[in-house]
Design an enzyme around this catalytic site. Structure first.
Site, short mmCIF file in Angstrom:
data_model
loop_
_atom_site.label_atom_id
_atom_site.label_comp_id
_atom_site.label_asym_id
_atom_site.label_seq_id
_atom_site.Cartn_x
_atom_site.Cartn_y
_atom_site.Cartn_z
N HIS A 28 0.85 -1.20 0.00
CA HIS A 28 0.00 0.00 0.00
C HIS A 28 0.88 1.24 0.00
O HIS A 28 0.61 2.23 -0.68
CB HIS A 28 -0.89 0.04 1.25
CG HIS A 28 -1.84 -1.11 1.39
ND1 HIS A 28 -1.77 -2.00 2.43
CD2 HIS A 28 -2.87 -1.51 0.61
CE1 HIS A 28 -2.74 -2.89 2.31
NE2 HIS A 28 -3.41 -2.62 1.20
N CYS A 136 -11.41 -13.43 -2.19
CA CYS A 136 -11.23 -12.73 -3.47
C CYS A 136 -12.46 -11.88 -3.79
O CYS A 136 -12.38 -11.00 -4.64
CB CYS A 136 -11.06 -13.72 -4.63
SG CYS A 136 -9.59 -14.73 -4.54
N CYS A 151 -9.14 -22.13 -2.47
CA CYS A 151 -8.89 -21.09 -3.47
C CYS A 151 -7.39 -21.04 -3.80
O CYS A 151 -6.57 -21.05 -2.89
CB CYS A 151 -9.33 -19.73 -2.92
SG CYS A 151 -8.79 -18.35 -3.95
N HIS A 154 -5.90 -18.13 -2.11
CA HIS A 154 -6.02 -18.14 -0.65
C HIS A 154 -6.03 -19.60 -0.19
O HIS A 154 -7.08 -20.14 0.13
CB HIS A 154 -7.31 -17.43 -0.21
CG HIS A 154 -7.36 -15.99 -0.60
ND1 HIS A 154 -7.87 -15.56 -1.79
CD2 HIS A 154 -6.93 -14.88 0.05
CE1 HIS A 154 -7.77 -14.24 -1.86
NE2 HIS A 154 -7.19 -13.80 -0.76
N LYS A 310 2.85 -13.25 4.70
CA LYS A 310 2.75 -13.32 6.15
C LYS A 310 3.20 -14.67 6.67
O LYS A 310 3.89 -14.77 7.69
CB LYS A 310 1.31 -13.06 6.58
CG LYS A 310 1.05 -11.59 6.87
CD LYS A 310 -0.26 -11.44 7.61
CE LYS A 310 -1.23 -10.62 6.79
NZ LYS A 310 -2.58 -10.59 7.33
#
Length: 545
Positions: A28, A136, A151, A154, A310
RNA sequence: GGCUCAAUAGCUCAGUCGGUAGAGUAGGGGACUCAUAAGCCCUUGGUCGUCAGUUCAAGUCUGACUUGAGCCA
């Protein structure tokens, strides 16, 4: 209604409206630092700039995250928004508008836009069946799923079967118009490699997509069917329109679009290119609105060559990083050390090397040594030299006179790295020039006019470098200007114009409009005291790589 | 699986129309002293991913392969 052409004097740039599912991360920060830099560059060129950032706050994922945290969705959103704002403040990001999709005026804009598209016959009710990934917020093809319906994006989240009656947007109707847009405006999607991806994707044939959800309460109800809420992407993209509303304006499309539409530049990460380069222009076409000038998708970066995630535990906490090293080194590294548009790598050793080399060794030392000599040899004043009397063949004058144009081209193409390299070339040449002419020897030989010309041209080159770097490192640039005896604060001049009283109060030099040129310092004006503009960074002892 | 792009110095990258491999940074050496031992100069590093092909000549063009990245609603 026809919207008046925006004034050529204005410039509007957006970051994505960031999804508030989680606290802000370095990615970001990357997009927003680039947007802030572009905004500052345009303001430096005296354009009326609006930098839009904000947050996308609706959708099932937010709803569930809030529930998991035991709070109301709005409370969750407010908390995350505060984290974003704190980061922007830390990075010296000066935005003009913070657009939140939960804002009251946004609801009005979305409803009016939806009704316009509905009236156009581009929204119809249909049935959507398939596997849906909440993370998503998208339907997935069965062939794309991992084992046991996880997914692919994910891997810890299973998709859910949905069989819903939804409203669809007739994207398929706009295939030809979109292809015409891409052909007529080859710079609408940048960089080129991303454009090619979009072209390929569109050429496969566009399918209508669902723009509403049932059983998702956290969203904007459909005007024609309040049992459903508007799909989060349809909602979020319109946040760019809402952002253009003046704070006290009645929230209508006409008011929002009156002055600044279409937007000049959407800066995004490559992950959301499809929404901005395909869905968004089609939505605007349906509503009869002009299309933004440009969508630029930048790349991602790795940490020491490894994907940042992460679960890997190699995430970079932007707040912690800024606390350790400062905002400007970070801004500089991301814009100078990584080719904007391509993927890059974040390596702490390289980070330290680049900022130390450029700011301490090259530009910083140039200023410091030259100011010290001016103090000793010229009574701490700008050396007595008229830039117009300097030969056109003078190496620094020659470079300095064409630098502004080169850097302008670079900034306008978002080629931040090129801009930095061109500027640092002037600093290097100045250091070399000083060594070649050896002002300390000229002083001993009482060659005062030669001495003045050498010191003047070096000081002036440092000034021009600072001016041109100010969109990236405003505080370092301000420090350089102050030491040169010029009372300019680049944060006031090129920061957000949200509060214009700052700009008026700031007494700019009379010749401010020419500061992008070489030859501005005025002989005999007092200089400030030399002090390092940049103290070298040091790696922690345990840093590797 | 289909498609796209990339691979050049320890690192980050440039390399135009095919014509004897470049920059910055890091490493080594030198002369200087105004300066944050900074700067300046010189310099060590490359079978241009691999193998073929076209050509007088290939980092550059063609094909195959390897590795990596990405797109495929």
């Amino acid at each position: 209604m026809n919207y008046p052409a925006k004034t050529p004097h204005s410039f509007t740039v957006t970051t994505p409206l960031y999804y508030v599912n989680d606290i802000p991360h370095i990615g970001h920060a990357y997009t927003t630092m680039a947007a802030d830099t572009i905004a500052r560059w345009q303001r430096l060129n005296r354009r009326d700039v609006l930098l839009v950032t904000g947050t996308d706050e609706h959708g099932q994922k937010i709803e569930r995250t809030a529930i998991a945290a035991g709070v109301e969705p709005q409370v969750h959103c407010d908390r995350i928004v505060a984290r974003f704002d704190a980061l922007w403040s830390k990075l010296n990001i000066q935005y003009d508008r913070f657009s939140r999709t939960t804002a009251a005026n946004h609801q009005s804009i979305v409803k009016e836009f939806f009704e316009r598209v509905l009236a156009q016959g581009d929204i119809y009710k249909g049935t959507q069946q398939g596997w849906y990934c909440v993370s998503c917020e998208e339907f997935k093809e069965e062939r794309d799923l991992l084992a046991d319906n996880y997914c692919p994006l994910h891997p810890s989240k299973q998709v859910e079967w949905r069989d819903e009656s939804n409203y669809f947007f007739r994207l398929s109707k706009y295939q030809q118009q979109l292809e015409a847009l891409y052909a007529e405006c080859p710079e609408f999607i940048l960089p080129l490699s991303r454009r090619n991806e979009v072209l390929k994707f569109v050429a496969q044939g566009l399918q209508d997509f669902s723009i509403s959800r049932v059983n998702v309460d956290w969203g904007i109800p459909l005007p024609n069917d309040p049992q459903q809420t508007i799909y989060v992407w349809f909602d979020a993209l319109l946040g760019y329109v809402t952002a253009l509303l003046d704070p006290d304006a009645e929230p209508t499309l006409d008011n929002a679009l009156a002055h600044r539409w279409p937007i000049d530049l959407h800066l995004i990460g490559k992950d959301i290119l499809r929404f901005h380069a395909v869905y968004w222009p089609a939505m605007l076409m349906s509503a009869g609105l002009p299309i933004p000038d440009r969508v630029f998708a930048h790349g991602y970066f790795t940490k020491d060559g490894k994907k940042i995630s992460k679960s890997e535990g190699n995430a970079i906490d932007p707040i912690e990083f800024v606390d350790r090293y400062g905002a400007e080194p970070l801004r500089y590294y991301f814009l100078k050390g990584i080719e904007f548009g391509q993927d890059g790598d974040f390596n702490e050793t390289r980070f330290v090397e680049i900022v130390n080399a450029d700011f301490a060794n090259n530009l910083g030392n140039l200023l410091n040594r030259t100011l010290s000599m001016a103090k000793k040899y010229c009574q701490g004043r700008v050396p007595n030299c008229n830039p117009e009397d300097i030969s056109a063949e003078h190496p620094l004058k020659l470079l300095g006179r064409e630098l502004g144009d080169r850097v302008e081209i670079a900034y306008n193409n978002l080629a931040f790295k090129d801009a930095c390299e061109a500027i640092l070339t002037l600093a290097h040449s100045s250091n070399k020039y000083i060594d070649d002419l050896a002002p300390w020897t000229l002083f001993k030989q009482d060659k005062h006019s030669e001495l003045a010309e050498v010191l003047y041209s070096a000081l002036e080159s440092a000034r021009l470098s600072a001016y041109l770097l100010s969109p990236i490192v405003p505080k370092i640039s301000t420090d350089i200007y102050q030491q040169l005896g010029l009372d300019v604060d680049f944060d006031l001049v090129c920061g957000s114009h949200g509060d214009r009283s700052h700009l008026d109060a700031n007494e700019l030099p009379a010749d401010w409009a020419r500061h992008g040129e070489w030859g501005i310092l005025q002989a005999d004006r007092p200089l400030g005291s030399p002090r390092p503009i940049f103290i070298k960074l040091e790696l922690p002892n345990d840093a590797s790589g």
